[in-house]
Write a protein that holds these residues in place. Sequence first.
Motif, PDB file in Angstrom:
ATOM      1  N   GLY A  25       0.738  -1.299   0.010  1.00 33.15           N
ATOM      2  CA  GLY A  25      -0.097  -0.053  -0.020  1.00 33.15           C
ATOM      3  C   GLY A  25       0.840   1.254   0.125  1.00 33.15           C
ATOM      4  O   GLY A  25       0.055   2.306  -0.021  1.00 33.15           O
ATOM      5  N   LEU A  26       2.198   1.092  -0.079  1.00 28.25           N
ATOM      6  CA  LEU A  26       3.089   2.258  -0.016  1.00 28.25           C
ATOM      7  C   LEU A  26       2.806   3.305  -1.228  1.00 28.25           C
ATOM      8  O   LEU A  26       2.569   4.615  -0.922  1.00 28.25           O
ATOM      9  N   GLY A  27       2.638   2.723  -2.317  1.00 26.71           N
ATOM     10  CA  GLY A  27       2.311   3.792  -3.388  1.00 26.71           C
ATOM     11  C   GLY A  27       1.083   4.608  -3.281  1.00 26.71           C
ATOM     12  O   GLY A  27       0.972   5.839  -3.567  1.00 26.71           O
ATOM     13  N   THR A  28      -0.059   3.921  -3.062  1.00 24.71           N
ATOM     14  CA  THR A  28      -1.125   4.489  -2.658  1.00 24.71           C
ATOM     15  C   THR A  28      -1.065   5.399  -1.459  1.00 24.71           C
ATOM     16  O   THR A  28      -2.061   6.569  -1.473  1.00 24.71           O
ATOM     17  N   ALA A  29      -0.401   5.259  -0.385  1.00 21.30           N
ATOM     18  CA  ALA A  29      -0.274   5.918   0.784  1.00 21.30           C
ATOM     19  C   ALA A  29       0.461   7.428   0.310  1.00 21.30           C
ATOM     20  O   ALA A  29       0.059   8.431   0.778  1.00 21.30           O
ATOM     21  N   LEU A  30       1.359   7.304  -0.762  1.00 16.30           N
ATOM     22  CA  LEU A  30       1.830   8.504  -1.039  1.00 16.30           C
ATOM     23  C   LEU A  30       1.074   9.404  -1.706  1.00 16.30           C
ATOM     24  O   LEU A  30       1.289  10.498  -1.537  1.00 16.30           O
ATOM     25  N   CYS A  31      -0.037   9.054  -2.608  1.00 15.95           N
ATOM     26  CA  CYS A  31      -0.971   9.904  -3.052  1.00 15.95           C
ATOM     27  C   CYS A  31      -1.673  10.427  -1.922  1.00 15.95           C
ATOM     28  O   CYS A  31      -1.992  11.575  -2.129  1.00 15.95           O
TER      29      CYS A  31
ATOM     30  N   PHE B 175      -4.706   2.694  -8.590  1.00 19.28           N
ATOM     31  CA  PHE B 175      -5.747   3.648  -8.467  1.00 19.28           C
ATOM     32  C   PHE B 175      -7.028   2.778  -7.954  1.00 19.28           C
ATOM     33  O   PHE B 175      -7.937   3.457  -7.257  1.00 19.28           O
ATOM     34  N   ASP B 176      -6.904   1.459  -7.997  1.00 22.42           N
ATOM     35  CA  ASP B 176      -7.971   0.724  -7.672  1.00 22.42           C
ATOM     36  C   ASP B 176      -7.955   0.512  -6.171  1.00 22.42           C
ATOM     37  O   ASP B 176      -9.251   0.555  -5.586  1.00 22.42           O
ATOM     38  N   VAL B 177      -6.949   0.770  -5.696  1.00 20.46           N
ATOM     39  CA  VAL B 177      -6.986   0.797  -3.938  1.00 20.46           C
ATOM     40  C   VAL B 177      -7.399   2.110  -3.461  1.00 20.46           C
ATOM     41  O   VAL B 177      -8.130   2.260  -2.571  1.00 20.46           O
ATOM     42  N   LEU B 178      -7.157   3.245  -4.343  1.00 20.64           N
ATOM     43  CA  LEU B 178      -7.292   4.423  -3.985  1.00 20.64           C
ATOM     44  C   LEU B 178      -8.853   4.783  -3.826  1.00 20.64           C
ATOM     45  O   LEU B 178      -9.355   5.387  -2.893  1.00 20.64           O
ATOM     46  N   VAL B 179      -9.645   4.229  -4.793  1.00 20.29           N
ATOM     47  CA  VAL B 179     -10.885   4.403  -4.991  1.00 20.29           C
ATOM     48  C   VAL B 179     -11.899   3.202  -4.572  1.00 20.29           C
ATOM     49  O   VAL B 179     -12.989   3.209  -4.416  1.00 20.29           O
ATOM     50  N   GLY B 180     -11.065   2.118  -3.879  1.00 21.27           N
ATOM     51  CA  GLY B 180     -11.934   1.027  -3.522  1.00 21.27           C
ATOM     52  C   GLY B 180     -12.663   0.192  -4.585  1.00 21.27           C
ATOM     53  O   GLY B 180     -13.613  -0.530  -4.340  1.00 21.27           O
ATOM     54  N   SER B 181     -12.165   0.363  -5.919  1.00 15.38           N
ATOM     55  CA  SER B 181     -12.880  -0.373  -6.857  1.00 15.38           C
ATOM     56  C   SER B 181     -12.739  -1.799  -7.319  1.00 15.38           C
ATOM     57  O   SER B 181     -13.303  -2.356  -7.735  1.00 15.38           O
ATOM     58  N   GLY B 182     -11.438  -2.290  -6.631  1.00 13.84           N
ATOM     59  CA  GLY B 182     -11.063  -3.653  -7.002  1.00 13.84           C
ATOM     60  C   GLY B 182     -10.525  -3.718  -8.553  1.00 13.84           C
ATOM     61  O   GLY B 182     -10.722  -3.017  -9.251  1.00 13.84           O
ATOM     62  N   PRO B 183      -9.692  -4.849  -8.508  1.00  9.84           N
ATOM     63  CA  PRO B 183      -8.771  -5.158 -10.059  1.00  9.84           C
ATOM     64  C   PRO B 183     -10.005  -5.276 -11.176  1.00  9.84           C
ATOM     65  O   PRO B 183     -11.223  -5.881 -10.904  1.00  9.84           O
ATOM     66  N   GLY B 184      -9.731  -4.825 -12.160  1.00  8.12           N
ATOM     67  CA  GLY B 184     -10.623  -5.044 -13.239  1.00  8.12           C
ATOM     68  C   GLY B 184     -11.678  -4.119 -13.486  1.00  8.12           C
ATOM     69  O   GLY B 184     -12.453  -4.187 -14.486  1.00  8.12           O
ATOM     70  N   SER B 185     -12.098  -3.226 -12.478  1.00  5.28           N
ATOM     71  CA  SER B 185     -13.137  -2.228 -12.631  1.00  5.28           C
ATOM     72  C   SER B 185     -12.765  -1.150 -13.689  1.00  5.28           C
ATOM     73  O   SER B 185     -11.537  -0.626 -14.045  1.00  5.28           O
ATOM     74  N   VAL B 186     -13.907  -0.657 -14.571  1.00  5.71           N
ATOM     75  CA  VAL B 186     -13.667   0.455 -15.273  1.00  5.71           C
ATOM     76  C   VAL B 186     -13.291   1.625 -14.811  1.00  5.71           C
ATOM     77  O   VAL B 186     -12.579   2.442 -15.443  1.00  5.71           O
ATOM     78  N   LEU B 187     -13.512   1.743 -13.564  1.00  3.50           N
ATOM     79  CA  LEU B 187     -13.204   3.025 -12.688  1.00  3.50           C
ATOM     80  C   LEU B 187     -11.587   3.022 -12.611  1.00  3.50           C
ATOM     81  O   LEU B 187     -10.916   4.271 -12.547  1.00  3.50           O
TER      82      LEU B 187
END
Length: 536
Positions: free
Chosen positions: A236-242, A470-482
């Motif tokens: 989670g380090l990359g997302t934590a940086l953002c 970005f999937d971790v950032l927005v909680g969309s999960g792998p494979g999501s169009v978001l």
Amino acid sequence: MHVAPNEGTTPAMSTGRTDTRETGTGNTPRGTGGINTYKGEERALRADRLGTPGLLLSVLAASAPLMVVAGVMPTVFGVMGIVGQPLLYVILGIVLMLFSVGYAEMSRHVHNAGAFYAYIARGLGPTAGAGASLVALVAYSAMQVGIYGILGFEVSGLFATYLDIELQWWIASLAAVAVVGVLGWLKIDLNAKVLGVLLVIECALVVIFDIAAVGKPGPEGLSLHAFNPETLTGAGLGTALCFCIAAFVGFEQAPVYAEETSRPQIVVSRVMFLAVGYASLFLAVSSWALTVAAGPGFIADTSLKEGPGMLFGLTEERLGATFTDVLHVLFVTGMFAALLSFHNVVARYAFAMGREGLLPAAFGRTNKTSGAPATGSVLQSAVSAVVVLAFALTDDKPVGDPTAPVLHLFTWMGNVGALGVIVLMAAASFAVIAFFVRRGAGRAQAARLVCSALAGIALLSIAVFTVRDFDVLVGSGPGSVLNWLLPGVIVLALVGGLVYGAVLRSTKPEVHARIGLGNEAFQLEKAAEDTGTAPH
């Protein structure tokens, strides 16, 4: 008429009224505190309206300290599992200090309400500036609109808790849109006072909690474990940086107000360093206090379970219910202060773009009564209302459910905006290097350019991490169009702006030539008219 000054240079000229030749400290006319324009007051923001305290409070308010402590920090601890969050704020503080070295020096030479895109235009060329202008407009608008979601949700919760009234979140959000829109028409002095009072109280309460946490630590005692570099390992380090760099957003807005400050060549750079230093210290200490209060070994699980409620639970244990109730209210007012700050910035970007022809001319005029960039203010209010209504119409959850206002509106828009700002900061770092090298000042500014290069590389790396996770950032999960649709908003804005800039270069070279020049472009036109060199 066609005006095509050399990019990255400041021409020497006279408008016939005031000497505007290069002074070595920017483009401010000698003997005045502002930026002269023969076009009249409707083309210029009122000068000398902000000093160091007012500008510092305005830019710090955008970071909404209490929202970061209650919302961002538990997310980084719990969702991303990064116990060493305090150390991240220290590291990012160093990166942003490096960024500020070149950015602050640039602010001494370029005074423009379109700060980011103006700097990028002066360094990397007008076409790049056009791309950056659209990214800035979209990024800051997204960050502001996202805050309306969490503010509406929290106000709804306050009504339910203290008044036993069920209030839809979007009603509170739209009311805030209206109030912020009205304040956008008022003097920046008033807004600075509003922001300042809210910010000082908010920070004071957080500091009181920090002291209480140290005085009454959790089960593991007074531990410095959160500053151990080993705590920064994990996926989670990359997302934590953002997430953490978004907590600093606001300091880079100081140059946006350059045309409205007294002695901008001094005040703007001073405010940026003060803002970064204060934010880094405040955030590092406050996140460490959370680990002390909950215990480093328990902070991740507690944060994941309680979310924003963790802070309020910890304060109630140590400072009582009344203090916690006040903190809840300040949580809302702090977000309102951030909304005001972002609104002012977006309105000024729109003003700068209208003045230079990137938006319709109406955006480049100020309110005759207050001197505020009125049309840009109206645009931002309209966009906010439309987006809030769009999320409200798709919300089929019961009152009090955070899905639409927080998990979607706030999270999606906030992270889109954060990505845009990170990209702009990286581009601005490289633009600073190009600007001084093209002016023949590369050797004289060597130390500052090295700082800019290091910051640019670090920020570009963070942007890559952000897109990847970005999937971790927005909680969309792998494979999501978001996962590609939301970052795609920034990419689309950048590509659209670059294409627009290229079209302007071919079809309207006079507009293309003055991208990033601000009022200086009008001085050039006047000088050309006075000497009879302008084509008719």
